[in-house]
Design an enzyme around this catalytic site. Structure first.
Site, PDB file in Angstrom:
ATOM      1  N   SER A 135       0.815  -1.214   0.000  1.00 20.77           N
ATOM      2  CA  SER A 135       0.000   0.000   0.000  1.00 20.77           C
ATOM      3  C   SER A 135       0.847   1.262   0.000  1.00 20.77           C
ATOM      4  O   SER A 135       0.578   2.204  -0.759  1.00 20.77           O
ATOM      5  CB  SER A 135      -0.940  -0.005   1.204  1.00 20.77           C
ATOM      6  OG  SER A 135      -0.216   0.055   2.430  1.00 20.77           O
ATOM      7  N   ASP A 136       1.878   1.312   0.852  1.00 22.16           N
ATOM      8  CA  ASP A 136       2.670   2.546   0.909  1.00 22.16           C
ATOM      9  C   ASP A 136       3.526   2.718  -0.341  1.00 22.16           C
ATOM     10  O   ASP A 136       3.699   3.838  -0.835  1.00 22.16           O
ATOM     11  CB  ASP A 136       3.516   2.611   2.179  1.00 22.16           C
ATOM     12  CG  ASP A 136       4.352   1.373   2.421  1.00 22.16           C
ATOM     13  OD1 ASP A 136       4.244   0.408   1.637  1.00 22.16           O
ATOM     14  OD2 ASP A 136       5.110   1.347   3.408  1.00 22.16           O
ATOM     15  N   CYS A 137       4.063   1.624  -0.869  1.00 23.60           N
ATOM     16  CA  CYS A 137       4.828   1.719  -2.117  1.00 23.60           C
ATOM     17  C   CYS A 137       3.927   2.164  -3.269  1.00 23.60           C
ATOM     18  O   CYS A 137       4.349   2.936  -4.142  1.00 23.60           O
ATOM     19  CB  CYS A 137       5.465   0.372  -2.439  1.00 23.60           C
ATOM     20  SG  CYS A 137       6.719  -0.143  -1.239  1.00 23.60           S
TER      21      CYS A 137
END
Length: 767
Positions: free
Chosen positions: A484-486
């Site tokens: 998700s953060d990538c």
């Protein structure tokens, strides 16, 4: 001399790719590279690390930097600047320091647009790889003389003063780290009294002084059983029958955190087959060396729950031990005997292997990470030693090696995309596109090429996988695992690049692919507003009581993280601004709920726990950035005020911030010894304060921090390596070698932008 090769697939017929190997980085030894000046620089770097190895555990990742700067003939032409005590910080000083850092870091970009860097630190990554290759008979083929030399160097250089090895490079000695690295040295050819500085005998003494190898944690017992150095009866059960359970049950593997699922999948296969390597004379010697009593006299049943106190971080609840005892005493004896061994066990092993092959294919045999890679590779060999599955695994082994001045190690699996999106944002913040347009264009290309274009193959939901189309991975596209953060940081970069002239940075990403990324983020958000890392969260929290490891916490199920939530909020706020018509209500609801989650999980002292970086400074940077993007300010949000107060309260006398990695396992703020500052922590805190509007309230803390960053810059424009700054699952540290270069540059760029500096003197910082 070792050389780093970029985006190179070689000629191995068993390797394949989804994007022409963009992001791939492999080390090869070039015997023709014998330039005496370069060799002298490398040797000097090795000696410098060795002589300071007890003072500074992370390396400076110098070998590839030397190679790239030499190949590009980089020379730092911008004069170094210093801000003396009592001297005012000037616009010119900030600009000069920023330009020096940007030009140096631009020269470190790889040809495919990404920034290489080490992502390692745990001391239990390399030994299982060596064990697997020893068992399968491929150790000599993969580990050349140069590989062995550099691997041994790494083990020697990270041996603690007491003779043991830690869970990670900064950690105290543990049985897990010491036994695995002891075995690794012996498999690589060292004798019982061999090794630099008597490494082998010192390691053996530590093992025996602390109760012998039977007190190694459960993962260690598994590997020792595979090697024939422990008996499988000394392990708690890992029945492959879990994969036959109905998927609606709460303890089904499909509901596990993906890493937990992917570790115990091949472990359960090897356990179910009770696979043990061929017993060689060396294995017989090791049996005598690592145990405190004769091997054939050890009562294996009694050591199942034994764990060395130096390794214990997460003690098993009594409930869990009762579960293992029940399986051990009642279930396993039935499943390993006729007729159930034919009716159930064989079917379970076949289904487990089906999942292993599926995961291998969908990650191009990189797998989700190094722990899983080695276990899956061994399972494929056990199934068919001459099969293509195993050969495809061998072809991807080089993707895990990394070489630096402290030797060769195994990476987690590479942080190419993660480092690149942060690097791109730092360079974009510098507002120097007129000077580094080519660098930005290459970074933009790399990010676009690294986006995952498809979901996992076939009926992926039946394989307990989720959508990945439109996501980004932590490393490269071939890896395949959505994060998700990538994804959020990749989306943010593409949106920022879309605001620039295409003749400078290349064509913008098509809107449809941006929409795919948004779909991933909306899909993953939890009911509480938070963002998990890999897959939707929501499994029962009580399952964490079944955490079978002794050295990790919160690994059984997926959880939400402040960093992932903040990254997604920031990306979607920018997306909404640029594409207001696409799923507007869903995007707005996501932002509102995400901001509320960030507020809700704030600790009473105003801090946020950082899950992937050390620790509260990292969490504060993300949290304050996410809240600011969502429209929360110091004036209208109590969480922002408390977060700012927390950061200002822990600022050090020299203007910086410095946090010990002990904050992560202890879950409370722990400063570095002697109140030292760390430039990465300082950068995170500075950017967090800037997000909160600190420049409009009282800029002096910002000026003091900027002064420290400027004065700490090295002659070539880089910044010095200091303490380790990455972490996973509370207790294991990761060395993100690029962070020392990225974040000071980014922080200075944001400082220059937010503080509206004029060409005149702007502040007189405290000493």
């Amino acid at each position: 001399m070792w050389k780093l090769k970029i985006a190179d697939g070689g000629s191995n017929p068993y390797i394949f790719t989804t994007n022409n190997f963009v992001g791939r980085q492999i080390w090869e030894f070039d015997p023709q590279a014998t330039d005496p000046q370069q060799l002298a620089k490398v040797e000097a770097a090795r000696l410098d690390f060795y002589h300071n190895r007890y003072k500074l555990k992370p390396n400076s990742d110098l070998l590839w930097r030397m190679q790239f700067l030499e190949e590009k003939d980089f020379r730092q032409n911008i004069p170094q600047v210093k801000v003396e005590d009592g001297e005012e910080v000037s616009y010119e000083a900030v600009t000069a320091a920023l330009r020096r850092g940007v030009h140096l870091y631009s020269a470190l970009q790889a040809s495919d647009g990404h920034w290489p860097a080490e992502n390692a630190g745990p001391m239990f990554f390399m030994p299982p790889m060596v064990m697997c290759l020893y068992i399968t008979g491929h150790l000599n083929a993969i580990f050349t003389e140069e590989h062995r030399s550099e691997t041994l160097r790494y083990i020697y250089y990270h041996q603690n003063e007491d003779g043991g090895w830690g869970f990670h490079i900064e950690g105290h000695s543990t049985m897990f780290g010491t036994v695995l690295n002891y075995i690794c040295m012996r498999l690589l050819g060292e004798g019982p009294e061999g090794g630099q500085d008597n490494a082998v005998s010192r390691g053996r003494k530590w093992i025996l002084d602390h109760g012998g190898a039977t007190s190694i944690p459960s993962w260690g017992k598994t590997w020792l059983s595979i090697m024939g150095l422990c008996d499988w009866s000394g392990c708690n059960p890992m029945p492959p029958e879990f994969w036959l359970l109905p998927s609606y049950l709460p303890m089904h593997p499909g509901k596990m955190w993906c890493y937990c699922r992917m570790v115990y999948m091949p472990m359960s296969y090897l356990y179910g087959k009770r696979f043990t390597a061929r017993i060689t004379p060396l294995i017989l010697q090791l049996r005598e060396e690592i145990h405190i009593q004769p091997y054939d006299q050890i009562d294996w049943k009694k050591v199942r729950h034994v764990c060395c106190k130096e390794d214990m971080y997460y003690p098993h609840p009594l409930l869990q031990d009762l579960l293992w005892d029940t399986l051990y005493l009642t279930t396993e004896p039935l499943l390993t005997r006729w007729p159930l061994n034919k009716l159930i066990r064989q079917r379970a092993l076949q289904k487990t292997m089906k999942h292993i092959h599926y995961e291998d294919e969908n990650s191009r045999y990189i797998t989700i990470g190094t722990v899983e890679k080695v276990l899956c590779m061994l399972a494929c060999w056990v199934e068919d030693p001459n099969g293509d599955y195993f050969k495809k695994h061998l072809a991807r082994v080089p993707d895990y090696f990394w070489v630096a001045e402290d030797g060769m190690k195994i990476q987690s699996f590479g942080s190419q995309h993660w480092d690149t999106v942060f690097s791109a944002q730092a360079l974009l913040a510098s507002d120097m596109a007129d000077e580094i347009g080519t660098t930005l264009a290459k970074a933009h290309y790399c990010i676009k090429e690294s986006q995952v274009k498809d979901n996992p193959s076939g009926d992926f939901r039946s394989m307990y996988r989720h959508i990945s189309k439109g996501s980004w991975t932590f490393s490269d596209q071939d890896h395949g695992w959505q994060l998700s953060d990538c994804t959020a940081e990749g989306l943010k970069c593409c949106l920022l690049f879309s605001l620039m002239q295409p003749e400078v940075v290349g064509e913008a990403m098509p809107p449809e692919r941006l929409f795919d990324s948004v779909n991933i983020l909306l899909y993953l958000q939890s009911k509480n507003g938070g963002m998990p890392g890999w897959e939707p969260a929501g499994a029962s929290e009580w399952l964490e009581l079944l955490n079978p490891t002794e050295f990790f916490e919160n690994i059984v199920i997926e959880h939400e993280y402040v960093e992932c939530t903040s990254s997604a909020v920031q990306a979607l706020v920018l997306f909404k601004k640029l594409h207001p018509g696409h799923r507007r209500k869903e995007v707005e609801r996501f932002i509102t709920n995400g901001a509320k989650y960030i507020e809700d999980i704030q600790m009473p002292d105003g801090a946020w726990y950082g899950n992937w970086g050390v620790c509260f400074t990292y969490g504060a940077w993300f949290a304050l950035g996410g809240l600011a993007a969502a429209g929360k300010t110091y004036n209208n949000c109590a969480a922002v005020r408390k977060g700012v107060d927390f950061l200002l309260r822990i600022q050090l006398e020299d203007g910086g911030w410095g946090e010990s990695y002990q904050s992560c396992p202890d879950k409370k703020y722990v400063p570095l010894e002697d109140n030292r500052s760390n430039l990465v922590h300082t950068s995170w805190a500075l950017m967090g304060l800037l997000c909160s509007g600190q420049a409009d309230r009282d800029p002096n803390p910002l000026h003091r921090a900027a002064k420290l960053l400027i004065n700490s810059q090295l002659e070539d424009g880089d910044f010095p390596q200091q303490e380790i700054t990455g972490v996973f699952k509370m207790n294991c540290m990761l060395h993100f070698a690029a962070y020392r270069s990225i974040f000071p540059v980014w922080a200075l760029a944001e400082y220059k932008r937010f503080c509206n500096l004029s060409s005149e003197a702007i502040s007189k910082p405290s000493k």
